[in-house]
Scaffold this motif. Sequence first.
Motif, mmCIF file in Angstrom:
data_model
loop_
_atom_site.group_PDB
_atom_site.id
_atom_site.type_symbol
_atom_site.label_atom_id
_atom_site.label_comp_id
_atom_site.label_asym_id
_atom_site.label_seq_id
_atom_site.Cartn_x
_atom_site.Cartn_y
_atom_site.Cartn_z
ATOM 1 N N LEU A 120 0.722 10.021 -1.787
ATOM 2 C CA LEU A 120 -0.106 9.313 -0.809
ATOM 3 C C LEU A 120 -0.205 10.082 0.500
ATOM 4 C CD1 LEU A 120 1.090 5.642 -1.429
ATOM 5 C CD2 LEU A 120 -1.090 6.664 -2.108
ATOM 6 N N GLY A 180 -2.868 12.781 0.295
ATOM 7 C CA GLY A 180 -4.215 12.249 0.461
ATOM 8 C C GLY A 180 -4.496 11.776 1.875
ATOM 9 N N ARG A 181 -3.481 11.203 2.488
ATOM 10 C CA ARG A 181 -3.629 10.685 3.858
ATOM 11 C C ARG A 181 -4.006 11.813 4.815
ATOM 12 N NH1 ARG A 181 1.598 8.817 4.603
ATOM 13 N NH2 ARG A 181 1.035 7.187 3.122
ATOM 14 N N ALA A 210 -7.467 13.617 3.939
ATOM 15 C CA ALA A 210 -8.630 12.871 4.422
ATOM 16 C C ALA A 210 -8.832 13.085 5.919
ATOM 17 C CB ALA A 210 -8.460 11.386 4.110
ATOM 18 N N GLN A 230 -8.364 -0.643 -2.158
ATOM 19 C CA GLN A 230 -9.747 -0.179 -2.258
ATOM 20 C C GLN A 230 -10.598 -1.124 -3.105
ATOM 21 O OE1 GLN A 230 -10.941 1.920 -0.372
ATOM 22 N NE2 GLN A 230 -9.198 3.159 0.299
ATOM 23 N N GLU A 267 -7.172 7.083 -0.499
ATOM 24 C CA GLU A 267 -7.047 6.886 0.945
ATOM 25 C C GLU A 267 -8.344 6.390 1.571
ATOM 26 O OE1 GLU A 267 -5.659 6.863 4.860
ATOM 27 O OE2 GLU A 267 -4.554 6.949 2.973
ATOM 28 N N THR A 268 -9.491 6.906 1.129
ATOM 29 C CA THR A 268 -10.756 6.638 1.816
ATOM 30 C C THR A 268 -11.700 5.708 1.068
ATOM 31 O OG1 THR A 268 -11.830 8.548 0.794
ATOM 32 C CG2 THR A 268 -10.650 8.935 2.870
ATOM 33 N N THR A 283 0.810 -1.217 0.000
ATOM 34 C CA THR A 283 0.000 0.000 0.000
ATOM 35 C C THR A 283 0.843 1.268 0.000
ATOM 36 O OG1 THR A 283 -0.164 -0.117 2.413
ATOM 37 C CG2 THR A 283 -1.946 -1.112 1.138
ATOM 38 N N MET A 332 -5.973 11.452 -4.578
ATOM 39 C CA MET A 332 -5.294 10.795 -3.453
ATOM 40 C C MET A 332 -6.209 10.653 -2.240
ATOM 41 S SD MET A 332 -2.480 9.874 -4.721
ATOM 42 C CE MET A 332 -3.346 9.779 -6.300
ATOM 43 N N SER A 333 -7.121 11.602 -2.035
ATOM 44 C CA SER A 333 -8.100 11.449 -0.951
ATOM 45 C C SER A 333 -9.000 10.251 -1.222
ATOM 46 C CB SER A 333 -8.941 12.720 -0.808
ATOM 47 O OG SER A 333 -8.148 13.803 -0.389
ATOM 48 N N ARG A 386 -2.479 1.065 -3.125
ATOM 49 C CA ARG A 386 -3.691 1.623 -2.533
ATOM 50 C C ARG A 386 -4.908 1.330 -3.397
ATOM 51 N NH1 ARG A 386 -4.535 2.242 2.437
ATOM 52 N NH2 ARG A 386 -6.454 3.321 1.821
#
Length: 507
Positions: free
Chosen positions: A180, A183-184, A187, A12, A219-220, A2, A215-216, A8
């Motif tokens: 990353l 985005g981490r 979020a 997802q 992440e989510t 990841t 990137m968000s 990542r």
Amino acid sequence: MTATLPGRLIHQAQARPEAPALVFDEETITWADLADLVLRTSAWLRGRGIGPGDHVALLCGNRPAFVVAFYALANLGAVTVSVNTGLVGEGLRHSIVQSGARAVLAEQGLLDQVAADIAPVLRERRLLAFGGEADLFAAARACAPDAIYGGPGSEPLSIIYTSGTTGLPKGVLNCHEAYLASGRWMAASLAITAADRIMVCLPLFHANPQMYALMSALETGCAVVIRPKFSVGSFFDDARRFGCTMFTYVGTLLAMLASRVRERDTDHRLTRCVGGGCPPEVWRAMQDRFGITPYELYGMTEVGGWVTGNSTEAYRFDTCGRVRPDMEVLIVDGHDEPVAPGTPGEIVVRPKKPFTLLLGYWDNADASWQAARNFLFHTGDLGVFDAEGFLSFRGRLKDVIRRGGENIAPAEIEAALLAHPDIDEVAVVGVADPIFGEEIKAVVVARREIAARDVRRFLEGRVARFMLPRYVQFVAALPKTETAKVIRRDLLALPGAIFDLAEARRD
């Protein structure tokens, strides 16, 4: 696995296989479909000679094909050179040649528009063209999926060109982890969840939608709603149609909404937006008129997208928020000594975690070294911290003009105008504008009488449309120092007529 974008993506796809990942007009691509398309497109590109470490210029508009191609190149260990689709002439060729791109992956419609400009650089590079999603995805689905990229997060991923104070734009090289990390923390800062839908109206070749939105989502597991371009007239209708809950912005986008949509409109699911350049009066209008909270931040491509930002936990009107937990941000004087809160100075950045800032300016060791003086990244921007650690942006130390989210080097426009047979000298400067942030003024010393509109017409086809000046002023001589350097600050208040070409621009 990841620590990279493909890692990542697979995460997802396994966690939320049937949930929407990309939404575009009538097309919805789930996370499982997106991962499958990316791995198959990776195989298709590999079969055409693209491999680890290769630089590939991506010329594509706002559509799912851009995202699929971007992630597929990442899966190959290749580097995506995001080409500004508004560039023409030498500016377009520069980004392809200077980046060391081995190949050009292009949307056919855009390729046709710049065929003559791009032809010289295609002689030495592989061209991979596609007509649209149907074309690209059909070719990809004919291939077996590639294995997932197994390299480290420190490997180069992206080159995005950003203008400096002189010369042509510089290529900012970033790695997987820088993306990353953006985005981490985005979020976490904005409490983004899988239920969100982030609308992207800004060009995907910019760091803003790449780092803040894509990137968000990685992440989510939320969805990204891609619109071909920003339109005031359709903005809220699009938000309602697609159930969007947030969007990314540059100040121009919000200023246009606030100035052209005068009626109250809260009949939508939008609750927040994130970006930079929101003036106080526009900030209030977004909250009071539209029920949308702007989350202003401070950032640039070089610093992994952003380093300070307002958050759901710490929010202050008319500031750029507090420092991201994995970054150190200082305000320093001309000797790189930190100054006290309340004292303006240059914004400099140092990461607390590895590989969260740029790896360097591609093939430009001098610029990389100068920016990293004293082991601090020097942004060239002026800022001030208050006593509680909220940053306020106070302008630029550099000469870059920022018009509508685009960083524009005056030297690039000046060089183009100096090719005019009747122009002896020229200097270009930014002029404050309530909609675009800054507009462009060209101050011209002419050998004979020239019409102001002819100055603009001469630039058409030589520079991107967003670089065309709105204002033209003719003078007998440019203000200069004893060493013949143009005094740019004096360009704003020169006596004499200034021609406003607003109607000619229409952008």
